[in-house]
Scaffold this active site. Structure first.
Site, PDB file in Angstrom:
ATOM      1  N   TYR A 136     -36.826  55.536  44.657  1.00  0.00           N
ATOM      2  CA  TYR A 136     -37.902  54.956  45.351  1.00  0.00           C
ATOM      3  C   TYR A 136     -37.440  53.777  46.375  1.00  0.00           C
ATOM      4  CZ  TYR A 136     -41.195  56.915  42.138  1.00  0.00           C
ATOM      5  OH  TYR A 136     -41.920  57.746  41.048  1.00  0.00           O
TER       6      TYR A 136
HETATM    7  C1  LIG Z   1     -43.965  63.133  47.931  1.00  0.00           C
HETATM    8  C2  LIG Z   1     -42.835  62.638  46.882  1.00  0.00           C
HETATM    9  C3  LIG Z   1     -42.664  62.848  45.447  1.00  0.00           C
HETATM   10  C4  LIG Z   1     -41.679  62.445  44.712  1.00  0.00           C
HETATM   11  N1  LIG Z   1     -41.599  62.452  43.369  1.00  0.00           N
HETATM   12  C5  LIG Z   1     -40.656  62.273  42.701  1.00  0.00           C
HETATM   13  C6  LIG Z   1     -40.757  62.469  41.170  1.00  0.00           C
HETATM   14  O1  LIG Z   1     -41.570  63.022  40.541  1.00  0.00           O
HETATM   15  N2  LIG Z   1     -39.619  61.959  40.571  1.00  0.00           N
HETATM   16  C7  LIG Z   1     -38.540  61.272  41.100  1.00  0.00           C
HETATM   17  O2  LIG Z   1     -37.571  60.951  40.565  1.00  0.00           O
HETATM   18  N3  LIG Z   1     -38.554  61.317  42.362  1.00  0.00           N
HETATM   19  C8  LIG Z   1     -39.643  61.596  43.299  1.00  0.00           C
HETATM   20  N4  LIG Z   1     -39.597  61.289  44.542  1.00  0.00           N
HETATM   21  C9  LIG Z   1     -38.386  60.753  45.234  1.00  0.00           C
HETATM   22  C10 LIG Z   1     -37.465  61.485  45.475  1.00  0.00           C
HETATM   23  O3  LIG Z   1     -36.556  61.799  44.128  1.00  0.00           O
HETATM   24  C11 LIG Z   1     -36.048  60.850  46.453  1.00  0.00           C
HETATM   25  O4  LIG Z   1     -36.833  60.435  47.685  1.00  0.00           O
HETATM   26  C12 LIG Z   1     -35.038  61.883  46.609  1.00  0.00           C
HETATM   27  O5  LIG Z   1     -34.076  60.923  47.104  1.00  0.00           O
HETATM   28  C13 LIG Z   1     -35.456  62.910  47.643  1.00  0.00           C
HETATM   29  O6  LIG Z   1     -34.540  63.650  47.646  1.00  0.00           O
HETATM   30  P1  LIG Z   1     -34.382  64.911  49.062  1.00  0.00           P
HETATM   31  O7  LIG Z   1     -33.150  65.523  49.056  1.00  0.00           O
HETATM   32  O8  LIG Z   1     -35.896  65.303  49.325  1.00  0.00           O
HETATM   33  O9  LIG Z   1     -34.189  63.640  50.280  1.00  0.00           O
HETATM   34  P2  LIG Z   1     -33.483  63.134  51.347  1.00  0.00           P
HETATM   35  O10 LIG Z   1     -34.237  62.407  52.187  1.00  0.00           O
HETATM   36  O11 LIG Z   1     -32.774  64.624  52.011  1.00  0.00           O
HETATM   37  O12 LIG Z   1     -31.979  62.461  50.554  1.00  0.00           O
HETATM   38  C14 LIG Z   1     -32.259  61.365  49.902  1.00  0.00           C
HETATM   39  C15 LIG Z   1     -30.899  60.630  50.084  1.00  0.00           C
HETATM   40  O13 LIG Z   1     -29.900  61.141  49.385  1.00  0.00           O
HETATM   41  C16 LIG Z   1     -28.943  61.668  50.240  1.00  0.00           C
HETATM   42  N5  LIG Z   1     -28.516  62.897  50.199  1.00  0.00           N
HETATM   43  C17 LIG Z   1     -29.274  64.173  50.247  1.00  0.00           C
HETATM   44  N6  LIG Z   1     -28.748  65.040  49.945  1.00  0.00           N
HETATM   45  C18 LIG Z   1     -27.519  64.926  49.720  1.00  0.00           C
HETATM   46  C19 LIG Z   1     -26.321  65.547  49.167  1.00  0.00           C
HETATM   47  N7  LIG Z   1     -26.211  66.951  49.199  1.00  0.00           N
HETATM   48  N8  LIG Z   1     -25.136  64.955  49.112  1.00  0.00           N
HETATM   49  C20 LIG Z   1     -25.187  63.634  49.060  1.00  0.00           C
HETATM   50  N9  LIG Z   1     -26.171  62.800  49.386  1.00  0.00           N
HETATM   51  C21 LIG Z   1     -27.224  63.427  49.627  1.00  0.00           C
HETATM   52  C22 LIG Z   1     -29.612  61.444  51.638  1.00  0.00           C
HETATM   53  O14 LIG Z   1     -28.565  60.844  52.596  1.00  0.00           O
HETATM   54  C23 LIG Z   1     -30.569  60.239  51.198  1.00  0.00           C
HETATM   55  O15 LIG Z   1     -29.993  59.154  51.325  1.00  0.00           O
HETATM   56  C24 LIG Z   1     -40.579  61.458  45.139  1.00  0.00           C
HETATM   57  C25 LIG Z   1     -40.685  61.393  46.699  1.00  0.00           C
HETATM   58  C26 LIG Z   1     -41.565  61.844  47.402  1.00  0.00           C
HETATM   59  C27 LIG Z   1     -41.848  61.551  48.943  1.00  0.00           C
END
Ligand SMILES: Cc1cc2nc3c(=O)[nH]c(=O)nc-3n(C[C@H](O)[C@H](O)[C@H](O)COP(=O)(O)OP(=O)(O)OC[C@H]3O[C@@H](n4cnc5c(N)ncnc54)[C@H](O)[C@@H]3O)c2cc1C
Ligand SMILES: *[C@@H]1O[C@H](CO)[C@@H](O)[C@H](O)[C@H]1NC(C)=O
Ligand SMILES: *[C@@H]1O[C@H](CO)[C@@H](O)[C@H](O)[C@H]1NC(C)=O
Ligand SMILES: *[C@@H]1O[C@H](CO)[C@@H](O)[C@H](O)[C@H]1NC(C)=O
Ligand SMILES: *[C@@H]1O[C@H](CO)[C@@H](O)[C@H](O)[C@H]1NC(C)=O
Length: 538
Positions: A476
């Site tokens: 978060y």
């Molecule tokens: C609608 C919504 C619901 C959510 N529900 C939950 C939940 O139920 N449980 C929970 O724990 N969290 C939840 N989250 C939070 C979510 O887990 C985090 O925002 C998570 O980081 C998102 O991952 P992403 O790959 O979609 O995001 P991205 O924005 O792609 O990545 C998040 C971060 O990780 C880095 N990153 C991404 N991919 C990689 C990679 N392959 N290697 C290294 N670094 C990388 C990015 O640079 C960035 O800093 C929710 C978020 C939202 C918006």
């Protein structure tokens, strides 16, 4: 003689070319560098987008999951690369390093502060949309899943092959595997099986030198760090080997609404004592949000109690009567379903086929289009008077699409040692809070008033939540709690402020792992782990 002439001509041409290239922009140099490293069997040009390419904007926007960061003034990447093969990723790292461009890594794009696609310095985005294979091995109860897959794809592919296995991930199915697992990742099954990251048994990482490492070759310190130490610090996670967990064919859900007149405050107060001690099989949250009263249309606040239980109604209803009779749960409040259907049900996408889980463009109704969030951990029950104050804040105008969730901890979370992964919020926590405030994108210009509401609410909660440090959940992400940005304070000192909130004492080991794998701090952003001693003054 002839060949000497040719080679000196070549040298001359090469020198002319070099002087030409030094006069061009970092973006052009970067693009030229990429084209040099092109692979004939898989040319990189097909996956390189600059603002001149017609689809640049749609590619960028498709995974901007917080429209607070989709405004004309939001800094945009010079280039987006959507690699098809690992050599594209290696070339992107090499060329960004060479030409001094920052690299942002995007899997699902759900970063709360947009760090996967926004940077204040010239940058390139590597978007893992094409790295999304899921390979489920039912017999061995494991799966290999690539970072660009979304949770829904993993769930769907598991359910396709087995009705008795699952993965402990979140409800919102569009969240990317890459960000979810690097930050810990909790969901309906976390009180039974721990976090997503607790169930990772191997991974593939591309490091700053382009090496492809697995658990054994990266070593246990780095393997520890990537399971909860936050994304964007250690390298690019390509794929993960995860354990699948057993689930019963029938699960039960209830979601009941309680108003002030129905004793909501007393019920929430009691919930704090009961929910963390519930059996591991139960997930139990409570939320508050503002609604218009059906009687007089005035603003009022309601609470929702939501539970998910690994078992049938016949087990859950007596359990609720025994432990929490005041909530008055009856059979009629409950529905029996399957684990996979519960993701659809609680994701508020009812009456949709399971294939909706494969839709990564799906706009979840769980979060408003533009938003700001903050988090807290609670170790002592909050007195009723403290909860009443929250009610007052939720009656304010800016809280119109505000929501606060309390997620019960306990269960398996209490049994995993604090240093087992970087995620430190284990035994001793009753629950986690998330505060969320949202608005429509056309209100982005007025976002300050909503953000100031959430900051006031957070400040109001200070006496009731964890202290020294005031803990927060890395997934978060909240830049209010500190960033690495320059000043005359070293980034290490600055980083330890936010770092201890997310990781407590695990922060020190994260710094050591970072120092091993990326000592020159190539992989960095506002809240990336700093290496111990910087060799270059980035
Ligand atoms: C609608 C919504 C619901 C959510 N529900 C939950 C939940 O139920 N449980 C929970 O724990 N969290 C939840 N989250 C939070 C979510 O887990 C985090 O925002 C998570 O980081 C998102 O991952 P992403 O790959 O979609 O995001 P991205 O924005 O792609 O990545 C998040 C971060 O990780 C880095 N990153 C991404 N991919 C990689 C990679 N392959 N290697 C290294 N670094 C990388 C990015 O640079 C960035 O800093 C929710 C978020 C939202 C918006
Ligand atoms: C070129 O791409 C193919 C896959 O398309 C890959 O197998 C091969 O290793 C790559 N070659 C180099 C030199 O990167
Ligand atoms: C973007 O434009 C460049 C230059 O015209 C081209 O070489 C490249 O293939 C285009 N990218 C894509 C993904 O089409
Ligand atoms: C409450 O009412 C206001 C105006 O009366 C309206 O704009 C708003 O959308 C309503 N909110 C909800 C949650 O129904
Ligand atoms: C830098 O340090 C000086 C003295 O320690 C302090 O007065 C000043 O505010 C600092 N500047 C910044 C940007 O932190």
């Amino acid at each position: 003689m002839e060949s000497q002439y040719i080679s000196s001509m070549l040298a001359l041409l090469f020198a002319a070319f070099l002087s030409l290239s030094s006069a061009t922009s970092p973006q052009e140099n970067f693009l030229r560098c990429l084209s040099f490293s092109s692979n004939l069997s898989s040319p990189i040009a097909r996956v390189v987008y600059t603002p001149n390419n017609a689809s640049y904007s749609s590619i960028l926007e498709s995974r901007v999951r917080n429209l607070r960061f989709w405004t004309p003034n939001t800094p945009k990447p010079l280039v987006i690369v959507t690699p098809l093969v690992t050599s594209h990723i290696q070339a992107t790292i090499r060329c960004s390093r060479k030409h001094g461009l920052q690299l942002r890594i995007r899997s699902g794009g759900h970063d709360y502060e947009g760090l996967s696609y926004v940077s204040q310095v010239p940058f390139v985005v590597i978007d893992l949309i094409n790295f999304r294979s899921v390979d489920v091995d039912v017999e061995n109860r494991v799966a290999w899943v690539q970072s660009g897959a979304i949770l829904g794809e993993l769930y769907y592919k598991i359910a396709e092959k087995s009705k008795s296995l699952a993965f402990p991930g979140g409800i919102c199915h569009t969240v990317g595997i890459g960000g979810f697992l690097t930050g810990g990742g909790y969901g309906l099954l976390f009180r039974k099986y721990g976090l997503g990251a607790d169930n990772v048994i191997d991974a593939q990482l591309i490091d700053v030198n382009g090496r492809i490492l697995d658990r054994q070759s990266m070593g246990e310190d780095v393997f520890w760090a990537i399971r909860g130490g936050g994304g964007g610090s250690f390298g690019i996670l390509l794929s993960w080997k995860v354990k699948l967990v057993p689930i019963p064919p029938t699960v039960t859900i209830f979601a009941v609404r309680r108003t002030l007149e129905q004793n909501a405050i007393k019920l929430i107060h009691k919930w704090q004592y009961i929910a963390p001690r519930m059996p591991h099989e139960m997930y139990f949250d409570v939320s508050l949000n503002q609604v218009n009263s059906t009687q007089d249309g005035k603003k009022t606040v309601v609470s929702y109690f939501i539970a998910f239980f690994l078992g049938g109604i016949d087990e859950l209803v007596p359990l609720m009567h025994e432990r929490f009779p005041e909530l008055g749960i009856t059979k009629k409040d409950c529905i029996e379903t399957s684990w996979i259907e519960s993701i659809i049900y609680l994701g508020r996408i009812r009456n949709q086929p399971l294939e909706i889980l494969l839709d990564r463009d799906f706009q979840t109704p769980l979060t408003p289009p533009s938003f700001k969030s903050k988090s807290d951990y609670v170790k002592e029950p909050i007195p009723e008077i403290g909860l009443e104050g929250l009610w007052t804040r939720f009656s304010e105008k800016e809280a119109e699409s505000g929501v606060i969730y309390f997620f019960s901890y306990g269960g398996k979370m209490d049994e995993i040692p604090e240093s087992s992964t970087p995620f430190p919020h284990r035994a001793g926590n009753l629950y986690k809070i998330i505060y969320n405030v949202g608005w429509q994108p056309q209100e982005n210009i007025n976002s300050d008033k909503y953000i100031s509401w959430i900051r006031r609410t957070y400040s109001y909660m200070t006496p009731y939540v964890s202290k020294f440090p005031r803990e927060a959940y890395i997934n978060y992400r909240d830049l209010d709690i500190g960033t690495n940005s320059e000043g005359n304070i070293t980034s290490y000192a600055r980083a330890s402020v936010w770092g201890r909130k997310y990781f407590r004492n695990n922060f020190d080991r994260l710094v050591l792992a970072k120092t091993m794998i990326d000592p020159e701090n190539f992989f960095r952003h506002e809240q990336s782990i700093p290496p111990l001693c910087k060799k270059h003054g980035h």
